[in-house]
Enzyme design. Structure first.
Site, PDB file in Angstrom:
ATOM      1  N   ARG A  88     -11.321  -9.240 -45.231  1.00  0.00           N
ATOM      2  CA  ARG A  88     -10.855  -8.690 -43.944  1.00  0.00           C
ATOM      3  C   ARG A  88     -11.131  -7.175 -43.981  1.00  0.00           C
ATOM      4  O   ARG A  88     -10.871  -6.541 -44.999  1.00  0.00           O
ATOM      5  CB  ARG A  88      -9.353  -8.956 -43.717  1.00  0.00           C
ATOM      6  CG  ARG A  88      -9.032 -10.408 -43.409  1.00  0.00           C
ATOM      7  CD  ARG A  88      -7.586 -10.567 -42.933  1.00  0.00           C
ATOM      8  NE  ARG A  88      -7.440 -10.293 -41.514  1.00  0.00           N
ATOM      9  CZ  ARG A  88      -6.263 -10.252 -40.887  1.00  0.00           C
ATOM     10  NH1 ARG A  88      -5.139 -10.438 -41.553  1.00  0.00           N
ATOM     11  NH2 ARG A  88      -6.190 -10.011 -39.582  1.00  0.00           N
ATOM     12  N   ASP A 234      -1.963  -1.018 -40.282  1.00  0.00           N
ATOM     13  CA  ASP A 234      -2.985  -1.553 -41.187  1.00  0.00           C
ATOM     14  C   ASP A 234      -3.817  -0.447 -41.809  1.00  0.00           C
ATOM     15  O   ASP A 234      -4.403  -0.614 -42.874  1.00  0.00           O
ATOM     16  CB  ASP A 234      -3.890  -2.539 -40.443  1.00  0.00           C
ATOM     17  CG  ASP A 234      -3.126  -3.817 -40.181  1.00  0.00           C
ATOM     18  OD1 ASP A 234      -2.413  -3.893 -39.173  1.00  0.00           O
ATOM     19  OD2 ASP A 234      -3.201  -4.718 -41.041  1.00  0.00           O
ATOM     20  N   LYS A 245      -1.868  -4.177 -35.214  1.00  0.00           N
ATOM     21  CA  LYS A 245      -2.181  -5.403 -34.457  1.00  0.00           C
ATOM     22  C   LYS A 245      -2.522  -5.098 -32.999  1.00  0.00           C
ATOM     23  O   LYS A 245      -1.868  -4.270 -32.366  1.00  0.00           O
ATOM     24  CB  LYS A 245      -0.963  -6.338 -34.545  1.00  0.00           C
ATOM     25  CG  LYS A 245      -1.060  -7.651 -33.814  1.00  0.00           C
ATOM     26  CD  LYS A 245      -2.289  -8.456 -34.155  1.00  0.00           C
ATOM     27  CE  LYS A 245      -2.434  -8.784 -35.614  1.00  0.00           C
ATOM     28  NZ  LYS A 245      -3.822  -9.252 -35.951  1.00  0.00           N
TER      29      LYS A 245
HETATM   30  O1  MRU Z   1      -3.537  -9.964 -38.563  1.00  0.00           O
HETATM   31  P1  MRU Z   1      -2.286  -9.652 -39.353  1.00  0.00           P
HETATM   32  O2  MRU Z   1      -1.185 -10.620 -39.116  1.00  0.00           O
HETATM   33  O3  MRU Z   1      -2.600  -9.438 -40.820  1.00  0.00           O
HETATM   34  O4  MRU Z   1      -1.812  -8.243 -38.780  1.00  0.00           O
HETATM   35  C1  MRU Z   1      -0.666  -7.644 -39.334  1.00  0.00           C
HETATM   36  C2  MRU Z   1      -0.285  -6.369 -38.699  1.00  0.00           C
HETATM   37  O5  MRU Z   1      -0.945  -5.872 -37.820  1.00  0.00           O
HETATM   38  C3  MRU Z   1       0.921  -5.678 -39.267  1.00  0.00           C
HETATM   39  O6  MRU Z   1       1.590  -4.986 -38.272  1.00  0.00           O
HETATM   40  C4  MRU Z   1       0.473  -4.690 -40.345  1.00  0.00           C
HETATM   41  O7  MRU Z   1      -0.369  -5.307 -41.279  1.00  0.00           O
HETATM   42  C5  MRU Z   1       1.622  -4.075 -41.047  1.00  0.00           C
HETATM   43  S1  MRU Z   1       2.463  -5.184 -42.117  1.00  0.00           S
HETATM   44  C6  MRU Z   1       3.647  -4.299 -42.942  1.00  0.00           C
END
Ligand code: MRU
EC number: 5.3.1.23
Length: 345
Positions: A88, A234, A245
């Site tokens: 990813r 992220d 997200k």
């Molecule tokens: O696609 P995902 O479910 O991995 O996305 C997760 C997010 O966007 C979270 O908000 C982010 O990783 C922070 S987790 C502490």
């Protein structure tokens, strides 16, 4: 709270987050290829949890090759690290965790020790994250007034981390201080991390939560139902721009219009000091099926073209503060970020 992951009998056992909340089941990884598959499918997701899983993936790779000679083993581990890094692209914790493991591989070490040392580092990455989240929680709780209603997006909770959570960690900490808090959770289309994970996690903790669809956020803000917004991240750049997200940016714009504080909670492992602007952050695009379907059930014309970016970037100007384990970066910009967290993680 359910464990996000555990190391058991030389395997990585992951809570299968694609099945929650309807089923509580586990996905067992015997090779690093299984870990790659789990990260891609979002069996394990959330930036810190992805990093820890990748580190355990390297332990599985080491277990497989530690009886070879050292050079062969190093070659195999470097292939594994490259493959895990390609799983990813957006959450920088993945690359940060792999870098920690790569430092061990480069050391003067015997082949026999390699697996034990990598596993120890993977455990450390996972366990340190819980302590870091608790520190973030302590700093963040100071920003949450008693009786506040908090809006959150996606899942930045225990499932996304070593445990406790970043954005949800702040909410947990505020509650532990005795503050009455309630939460509005965006369902977070297309994969419903808010509905499936955040709503479930908060209900397990008995923290009052109300679920809304993403397009209701503006309405609830306009009605004065939201006191503050807290989300996770992220990747955070050196200038304080934040990838999170998809849908986070829209919330920040709405928050500005309604004069609602917009907070981001993120550990240092989520900072990427090599980037200045959020425009430089690689944004993952996922399969269009995720938008055309809900749980494998077609909800759109089968061949309709789809655009499915998994993340967006919120510029620092829209962020009231970023909460880290080193303290709170108020009105984040390059200077404020440097003042609180320095320039290296
Ligand atoms: O696609 P995902 O479910 O991995 O996305 C997760 C997010 O966007 C979270 O908000 C982010 O990783 C922070 S987790 C502490």
């Amino acid at each position: 709270m359910l464990e996000t992951m555990r190391w058991e009998d030389n395997k990585l056992v992951l809570l299968d987050q694609t099945k929650l909340p309807l089923e509580i089941c586990y996905f067992s990884c015997q090779t690093y290829h299984d870990v790659i598959c789990a990260i891609k499918k979002l069996v394990v997701r959330g930036a810190p949890a992805i990093g820890a899983a990748a580190a355990y993936g390297m332990a599985l790779a080491a277990l497989d090759c530690c009886r070879d000679d050292l050079n062969k083993c190093r070659e195999e581990l470097s292939r594994a690290a490259e493959a895990l890094a390609a799983s990813r692209p957006t959450a920088v914790n993945l690359f940060w965790a792999l870098d920690r493991i790569k430092q061990i591989i480069r050391q003067e070490i015997t082949c026999e020790d390699l697996f034990e040392r990598i596993l120890k580092e993977a455990h450390a990455i996972f366990q340190e994250d819980i302590l870091i989240n608790k520190k973030i929680g302590q700093f963040g709780a100071q920003l949450v007034p008693p009786g506040a209603t908090v809006l959150t997006h996606c899942n930045a909770g225990a499932f996304a981390t070593g445990g406790y959570g970043t954005a949800l960690g702040v909410i947990r900490a505020a509650r532990e201080e005795g503050k009455k808090i309630q939460v509005f959770a965006d369902e977070t289309r297309p994969l419903l991390q808010g509905a499936r994970l955040t709503a479930f996690e908060l209900m397990q903790e008995k923290i009052p939560v109300t679920l809304i669809t993403d397009n209701m956020a503006g309405y609830v803000m306009k009605k004065g139902l939201i006191d503050l917004i807290i989300v996770g991240a992220d990747r955070v750049t050196a200038h304080g721009d934040v990838a999170n997200k998809i849908g986070t940016y829209s919330l920040a714009v709405l928050a500005k219009e309604h004069q609602i504080p917009f907070y981001v909670a993120a550990p240092l492992s989520t900072f990427d000091f090599t980037l200045c602007s959020g425009d430089e952050i690689p944004i993952e695009e996922r399969d269009g099926k995720e938008v055309r379907e809900v749980f494998g059930h077609l909800t759109a014309p089968v061949d309709v073209p789809v655009f499915n970016p998994a993340f967006d970037v919120t510029p620092h100007q829209l962020i009231t503060a970023i909460i880290t384990e080193k303290g709170v970066i108020h009105r984040p910009d390059a200077h404020a970020v440097r003042e609180v967290v320095g320039t290296e993680n």
